[in-house]
Design an enzyme around this catalytic site. Structure first.
Site, short mmCIF file in Angstrom:
data_model
loop_
_atom_site.label_atom_id
_atom_site.label_comp_id
_atom_site.label_asym_id
_atom_site.label_seq_id
_atom_site.Cartn_x
_atom_site.Cartn_y
_atom_site.Cartn_z
N LYS A 11 9.36 -1.97 15.54
CA LYS A 11 9.66 -0.73 15.01
C LYS A 11 10.72 -0.07 15.94
O LYS A 11 11.80 0.41 15.40
CB LYS A 11 8.56 0.05 14.61
N SER B 250 6.82 3.92 12.71
CA SER B 250 5.36 3.96 13.10
C SER B 250 5.43 4.74 14.42
O SER B 250 6.00 4.86 15.42
CB SER B 250 4.69 2.73 13.40
N GLY C 137 -6.30 -1.36 24.39
CA GLY C 137 -5.03 -0.92 23.90
C GLY C 137 -5.24 0.44 23.12
O GLY C 137 -4.30 1.12 22.53
N TYR D 40 0.75 -1.20 0.08
CA TYR D 40 0.06 0.08 0.16
C TYR D 40 0.92 1.30 0.03
O TYR D 40 0.76 2.08 -0.97
CB TYR D 40 -0.96 -0.04 1.23
N TYR E 110 4.25 -5.38 17.78
CA TYR E 110 4.44 -4.62 16.36
C TYR E 110 5.20 -3.21 16.43
O TYR E 110 6.19 -3.05 16.04
CB TYR E 110 3.13 -4.36 15.84
N1 UFG Z 1 -11.95 1.56 14.65
C1 UFG Z 1 -13.18 1.36 14.96
N2 UFG Z 1 -13.85 0.29 14.38
C2 UFG Z 1 -12.97 -0.47 13.48
C3 UFG Z 1 -11.66 -0.06 13.36
C4 UFG Z 1 -11.06 0.94 14.02
O1 UFG Z 1 -13.89 2.04 15.74
O2 UFG Z 1 -13.54 -1.44 12.72
C5 UFG Z 1 -11.56 2.86 15.41
C6 UFG Z 1 -10.26 2.29 16.53
O3 UFG Z 1 -10.79 1.86 17.71
C7 UFG Z 1 -9.24 3.71 16.39
C8 UFG Z 1 -9.79 4.40 15.35
O4 UFG Z 1 -10.70 3.55 14.73
O5 UFG Z 1 -9.90 4.32 17.53
C9 UFG Z 1 -8.37 4.06 14.34
O6 UFG Z 1 -8.15 2.61 14.45
P1 UFG Z 1 -7.05 1.82 13.45
O7 UFG Z 1 -7.07 0.46 13.79
O8 UFG Z 1 -7.50 2.26 11.94
O9 UFG Z 1 -5.83 2.50 13.75
P2 UFG Z 1 -4.86 2.77 15.08
O10 UFG Z 1 -4.87 4.10 15.55
O11 UFG Z 1 -5.19 1.70 16.07
O12 UFG Z 1 -3.31 2.39 14.72
C10 UFG Z 1 -2.78 2.82 13.41
C11 UFG Z 1 -1.85 1.90 12.72
C12 UFG Z 1 -0.71 1.58 13.81
C13 UFG Z 1 -0.09 3.19 14.05
C14 UFG Z 1 -0.82 3.74 14.56
C15 UFG Z 1 -0.22 5.13 14.70
O13 UFG Z 1 -2.68 0.49 12.59
O14 UFG Z 1 0.28 0.72 13.24
O15 UFG Z 1 -2.12 4.03 13.74
O16 UFG Z 1 -1.21 6.32 15.13
F1 UFG Z 1 0.99 2.55 15.12
#
Ligand code: UFG
Length: 324
Positions: A147, A119, A286, A14, A143
């Site tokens: 990094k 990250s 988390g 990506y 993960y």
């Molecule tokens: N979320 C939902 N429903 C979903 C998926 C996500 O409500 O089906 C919410 C999560 O709870 C979070 C937000 O959307 O509040 C963003 O979630 P993501 O899983 O898209 O991203 P994260 O913030 O958890 O993590 C991402 C990357 C990591 C990186 C991080 C840095 O996946 O590798 O951003 O900010 F470290």
């Protein structure tokens, strides 16, 4: 500008594929090493040299370094934070061992310039916002630890073996190429933006919002969404920095603005004209309530700032891929 030979690991993935397109348009020779475990052949630029191979294999790496390589961009890694807690050895092997293998091959071939896909996960739970580069680094998941371990090793390899590196700490990478050059959709996405898009276009019936009782404007978590074309431009500037300054760099890539889960859903509904069905469920383990970057250092060192990371540009670019 001098024409460079650039090795991009994970160049069919990506983020890597977006950077490959920019590098080739700048006139560089691009060699892509990708095992196609998550990368897509359709993302490969036709003018790149493609080697289907793995950073864990010395044999594959020796093919990638067959010609002199000036710079390595390293994207090939596993990236699902949740999975890394159940399968740490999988993450150790690909992310940490794979990267060390690659660095050794670089050193053997006298290649000194390394641009690394790091990250915001290296910081862990925010002790203050926005997160700057002085923030303590205490990853919450394995993960993020991989990094950080690589960043630490880069520091060692810089002092022991003369590697110059740029560690670029992405916040929430999102969007698709604004020029429409990359159209391969991520397989089984786990991040918010592609999930919301999949619901909007009917690939999924609905989605879950993980918690609406956070201390935020609408109760849902906020994140700093950064468009993949903005990440790409930062990588090019970081490469130029390494080549000119011959010193190291560790910077955050974000916008300094946070958008909640509901902001994202509403914007997708507006841009696509479709309804996004969701249920609010419990908090995901988390998840911090909010994450935003200070990107001042990237501006200071590289003159970089985000140009495409407003929600409308992000989701219009995704619409081009999900509703062509
Ligand atoms: N979320 C939902 N429903 C979903 C998926 C996500 O409500 O089906 C919410 C999560 O709870 C979070 C937000 O959307 O509040 C963003 O979630 P993501 O899983 O898209 O991203 P994260 O913030 O958890 O993590 C991402 C990357 C990591 C990186 C991080 C840095 O996946 O590798 O951003 O900010 F470290």
């Amino acid at each position: 500008m001098k024409k460079l030979n650039i090795l991009v690991t994970g160049g069919a993935g990506y983020i890597g594929s977006h950077i490959c397109h920019d590098l080739i348009e700048l006139g560089h020779n691009v060699i892509i090493l990708d095992n196609l475990s998550t990368g897509l052949e359709e993302n490969l630029h036709p003018d790149s040299v493609f080697i289907q191979g793995d950073v864990r294999s010395k044999f594959d790496l020796s093919k990638a370094f067959d010609k002199k390589v000036d710079v390595v961009f390293h994207f090939a890694a596993w990236k699902a934070a949740g999975e890394s807690m159940f399968e740490p050895f999988k993450y150790f092997e690909n992310n940490i061992f794979g990267t060390m293998n690659l660095l050794e091959e670089m050193i053997l071939n006298n290649c000194k310039n390394f641009v690394f896909s790091s990250s915001a996960a290296v910081y862990g739970s925010p002790e203050y916002l926005p997160i700057d580069e002085k923030h303590p680094k205490k990853p919450l998941n394995y993960y993020g630890y991989t990094k950080l371990a690589i960043e630490d090793n880069l520091e060692w390899m810089s002092s022991l073996k003369g590697i110059n590196y740029a560690a670029l700490r992405y916040f929430n990478a999102t969007g698709y190429d604004v020029k429409g050059r990359v159209t391969g959709k991520e397989k089984n996405p786990a991040n918010l933006s592609p999930i919301v898009m999949e619901v909007a276009v009917g690939v999924r019936e609905g989605m879950q919002v993980f918690g609406d009782d956070y201390d935020t404007k609408d109760g849902t978590c906020f994140r700093d969404y950064i468009h993949v074309n903005d990440l790409a431009s930062a990588h090019i500037l970081a490469m130029n920095y390494l080549l000119e300054k011959k010193s190291n760099l560790g910077v955050n890539l974000g916008t300094g603005t946070g958008w909640t889960v509901l902001d994202v859903i509403k914007e997708v509904e507006k841009v696509t004209g479709r309804n996004v069905k969701f249920d609010v469920v419990g908090r995901r383990e988390g998840d911090p309530a909010g994450l935003i970057a200070s990107a001042n250092l990237a501006y200071e060192k590289l003159g970089w700032s985000a140009k495409h990371s407003d929600l409308n540009t992000i989701f219009s670019s995704m619409k081009g891929v999900y509703l062509p």
